[in-house]
Write an enzyme that holds these catalytic residues in place. Structure first.
Site, mmCIF file in Angstrom:
data_model
loop_
_atom_site.group_PDB
_atom_site.id
_atom_site.type_symbol
_atom_site.label_atom_id
_atom_site.label_comp_id
_atom_site.label_asym_id
_atom_site.label_seq_id
_atom_site.Cartn_x
_atom_site.Cartn_y
_atom_site.Cartn_z
ATOM 1 N N GLY A 12 0.837 -1.212 0.000
ATOM 2 C CA GLY A 12 0.000 0.000 0.000
ATOM 3 C C GLY A 12 0.861 1.245 0.000
ATOM 4 C CB ALA A 13 4.304 1.708 -1.295
ATOM 5 C CB ALA A 14 0.768 4.470 -4.161
ATOM 6 C CD GLN A 113 -0.238 -8.326 0.904
ATOM 7 O OE1 GLN A 113 -0.228 -7.996 2.091
ATOM 8 N NE2 GLN A 113 -0.487 -7.459 -0.061
ATOM 9 C CG ASP A 160 -5.775 1.550 18.952
ATOM 10 O OD1 ASP A 160 -6.594 2.286 18.397
ATOM 11 O OD2 ASP A 160 -5.346 0.496 18.440
ATOM 12 N NE ARG A 163 -5.968 7.328 17.230
ATOM 13 C CZ ARG A 163 -6.533 6.615 16.272
ATOM 14 N NH1 ARG A 163 -7.111 5.452 16.546
ATOM 15 N NH2 ARG A 163 -6.541 7.067 15.030
ATOM 16 C CG HIS A 188 -6.975 -1.059 15.361
ATOM 17 N ND1 HIS A 188 -6.720 0.086 16.057
ATOM 18 C CD2 HIS A 188 -7.302 -0.654 14.112
ATOM 19 C CE1 HIS A 188 -6.870 1.142 15.261
ATOM 20 N NE2 HIS A 188 -7.229 0.707 14.074
HETATM 21 P P1 NAD Z 1 -5.197 4.316 1.299
HETATM 22 O O1 NAD Z 1 -6.477 3.884 0.645
HETATM 23 O O2 NAD Z 1 -4.744 5.719 1.190
HETATM 24 O O3 NAD Z 1 -4.023 3.402 0.740
HETATM 25 C C1 NAD Z 1 -4.109 2.023 0.645
HETATM 26 C C2 NAD Z 1 -3.175 1.606 -0.476
HETATM 27 O O4 NAD Z 1 -3.137 0.183 -0.490
HETATM 28 C C3 NAD Z 1 -3.653 2.054 -1.876
HETATM 29 O O5 NAD Z 1 -2.590 2.750 -2.516
HETATM 30 C C4 NAD Z 1 -3.985 0.736 -2.557
HETATM 31 O O6 NAD Z 1 -3.699 0.786 -3.964
HETATM 32 C C5 NAD Z 1 -3.068 -0.233 -1.828
HETATM 33 N N1 NAD Z 1 -3.443 -1.636 -1.941
HETATM 34 C C6 NAD Z 1 -4.698 -2.168 -1.980
HETATM 35 N N2 NAD Z 1 -4.633 -3.498 -2.143
HETATM 36 C C7 NAD Z 1 -3.315 -3.816 -2.189
HETATM 37 C C8 NAD Z 1 -2.610 -5.039 -2.358
HETATM 38 N N3 NAD Z 1 -3.252 -6.192 -2.522
HETATM 39 N N4 NAD Z 1 -1.263 -4.988 -2.360
HETATM 40 C C9 NAD Z 1 -0.606 -3.823 -2.212
HETATM 41 N N5 NAD Z 1 -1.211 -2.633 -2.081
HETATM 42 C C10 NAD Z 1 -2.545 -2.636 -2.056
HETATM 43 O O7 NAD Z 1 -5.327 3.845 2.814
HETATM 44 P P2 NAD Z 1 -4.451 4.324 4.061
HETATM 45 O O8 NAD Z 1 -5.067 5.552 4.630
HETATM 46 O O9 NAD Z 1 -3.009 4.321 3.713
HETATM 47 O O10 NAD Z 1 -4.793 3.141 5.089
HETATM 48 C C11 NAD Z 1 -4.379 1.829 4.846
HETATM 49 C C12 NAD Z 1 -5.020 0.869 5.817
HETATM 50 O O11 NAD Z 1 -4.604 1.137 7.146
HETATM 51 C C13 NAD Z 1 -6.546 0.923 5.863
HETATM 52 O O12 NAD Z 1 -7.031 -0.407 5.952
HETATM 53 C C14 NAD Z 1 -6.843 1.670 7.153
HETATM 54 O O13 NAD Z 1 -8.116 1.352 7.661
HETATM 55 C C15 NAD Z 1 -5.732 1.114 8.009
HETATM 56 N N6 NAD Z 1 -5.429 1.870 9.239
HETATM 57 C C16 NAD Z 1 -5.088 1.140 10.341
HETATM 58 C C17 NAD Z 1 -4.757 1.781 11.516
HETATM 59 C C18 NAD Z 1 -4.362 1.008 12.742
HETATM 60 O O14 NAD Z 1 -4.180 1.636 13.786
HETATM 61 N N7 NAD Z 1 -4.198 -0.302 12.712
HETATM 62 C C19 NAD Z 1 -4.768 3.176 11.558
HETATM 63 C C20 NAD Z 1 -5.099 3.890 10.419
HETATM 64 C C21 NAD Z 1 -5.432 3.218 9.248
HETATM 65 C C1 LMR Z 2 -7.778 4.437 13.061
HETATM 66 O O1 LMR Z 2 -7.782 3.892 14.165
HETATM 67 O O2 LMR Z 2 -7.488 5.636 12.894
HETATM 68 C C2 LMR Z 2 -8.168 3.624 11.826
HETATM 69 O O3 LMR Z 2 -8.054 2.264 12.093
HETATM 70 C C3 LMR Z 2 -9.538 3.991 11.374
HETATM 71 C C4 LMR Z 2 -9.908 3.321 10.077
HETATM 72 O O4 LMR Z 2 -11.017 2.752 10.036
HETATM 73 O O5 LMR Z 2 -9.111 3.363 9.115
#
Ligand code: NAD
Ligand code: LMR
Length: 329
Positions: A12-14, A113, A160, A163, A188
């Protein structure tokens, strides 16, 4: 440079988090100022061009520790030789999607993966799953990597944790650096339980310092647990820089250790500690030393905490059942 580069694969690098994360990895904040890194970026084909753009900017950072960047749209190639894997890319929930649809869509990402990590990652691979639902996505990846020790698969609850530290510090009018031994338990998700009963503020018990159970139950816990939604509401997008910051903290502490006299929160495969069923990837208090983590043992869990830990763990068990039914684990 004093050692061979460490291969860090980021999926998800982009995306938003990727953009906030990669520059900090390149600057040495993930693995310390003496460790060169090679970035291996995985994206879906449609987003490879955007990842290439980020790679151009990384080059323009002239980071002394950045020993190379490779971009892939194939998981097997991206995880080949990986020492650290940050699994950020995931399928977000979209309108009309049921929970099972979400789990299934993510199974389509985290199963291959996991297989790719199993096939080609380095022996010392450490995996952090950030993409939601993070705990269960980690479980899916882990179950498809039978040759990798299960404990190398972790999920992120450090955001979390951070926070909760910040909210507690605010309440007590104390610097964040004085808050120690706080714990996030469970999933989470909004069911998580931020526990301050063992936390300390400047060495004093934090729950005693707060002395306000109403604030704890009605303000602190829901505020931390629903902070992700609060950020989405305010920003119109989910947390990105703070999530990247937490991912850096998680891996940094895992590899380089938690500070003496403190611990952190990581979602890790349960060994049955604190009554959490074995194998669930649940958040615990952990200490890290010599590149390994261990669940802090022997904490007394009061009734207030027990009910809340059990509720979040029950949600994790339900998610495990759901992905089992879908044939994803
Ligand atoms: P985003 O939509 O900006 O980016 C996600 C990226 O993943 C996109 O560029 C997409 O093309 C890529 N992607 C999708 N499927 C893929 C695959 N099979 N292989 C490689 N890349 C792939 O989202 P974001 O804001 O960067 O968030 C990413 C994830 O992190 C979301 O699921 C979000 O809910 C989660 N998140 C988790 C936490 C946590 O505390 N655990 C906090 C914030 C966000
Ligand atoms: C967060 O805790 O900020 C994210 O997990 C929220 C979300 O649904 O991407």
């Amino acid at each position: 440079m004093t050692q061979a580069p460490v291969n860090v694969t980021v999926t998800g690098a982009a995306g938003q988090i990727g953009y906030a994360l990669l520059f900090r990895i390149a600057s040495g904040q993930l693995l310390g100022p003496d460790t060169p890194v090679k970035l291996r970026l995985l994206e879906i084909p449609q987003a490879v061009k955007a990842a290439e753009g980020t790679a151009l900017e990384l080059e323009d950072g002239a980071f002394p520790l950045l020993a190379g960047i490779d971009i892939f749209d194939d998981a097997k190639q991206a995880f080949a030789g990986a020492n650290v894997a940050l699994l950020v890319g995931a399928r977000p929930r979209t309108k009309g999607m049921e929970r099972a649809d979400l789990l299934e869509a993510n199974g389509g990402i985290f199963k291959p993966q996991g297989e790719a990590i199993n096939a080609g990652a380095a022996d010392d691979i450490r995996v952090l799953v950030v993409g939601n639902p993070a705990n269960t996505n980690a479980l899916i990846a882990q179950s498809h990597a039978p040759d990798v020790p299960a404990e190398r698969f972790t999920a992120m609850t450090r955001l979390d944790h951070n926070r909760a530290v910040a909210q507690l510090a605010k309440k007590l009018n104390a610097p964040v650096g004085e808050i120690t031994k706080l714990t996030i338990w469970g999933n989470h998700s909004a069911s998580q339980y931020p526990d301050i009963f063992h936390a300390e503020v400047g060495g004093r018990n934090a729950a005693e310092a707060v002395n306000d159970e109403k604030w704890l139950a009605e303000e602190f816990i829901p505020r931390v647990a629903k902070r992700g939604a609060e950020i989405i509401e305010a920003r119109g997008a989910s947390s990105a820089a703070s999530a990247a910051n937490a991912a850096i903290d998680h891996i940094h502490d895992w590899v380089l250790g938690t500070p003496e006299g403190d611990w952190t929160s990581m979602a890790v495969p349960s060994d049955g500690s604190y009554g959490v069923p074995e194998g669930l990837i649940s958040s615990f208090p952990v200490r890290c030393r010599d590149g390994k983590y261990e669940i802090v043992q022997g904490l007394e869990i009061n009734e207030f905490s027990r009910t809340r830990i059990d509720a979040s763990v029950a949600e994790l068990a339900e998610e495990r059942e759901a992905v089992k039914k879908l044939g994803l684990i």
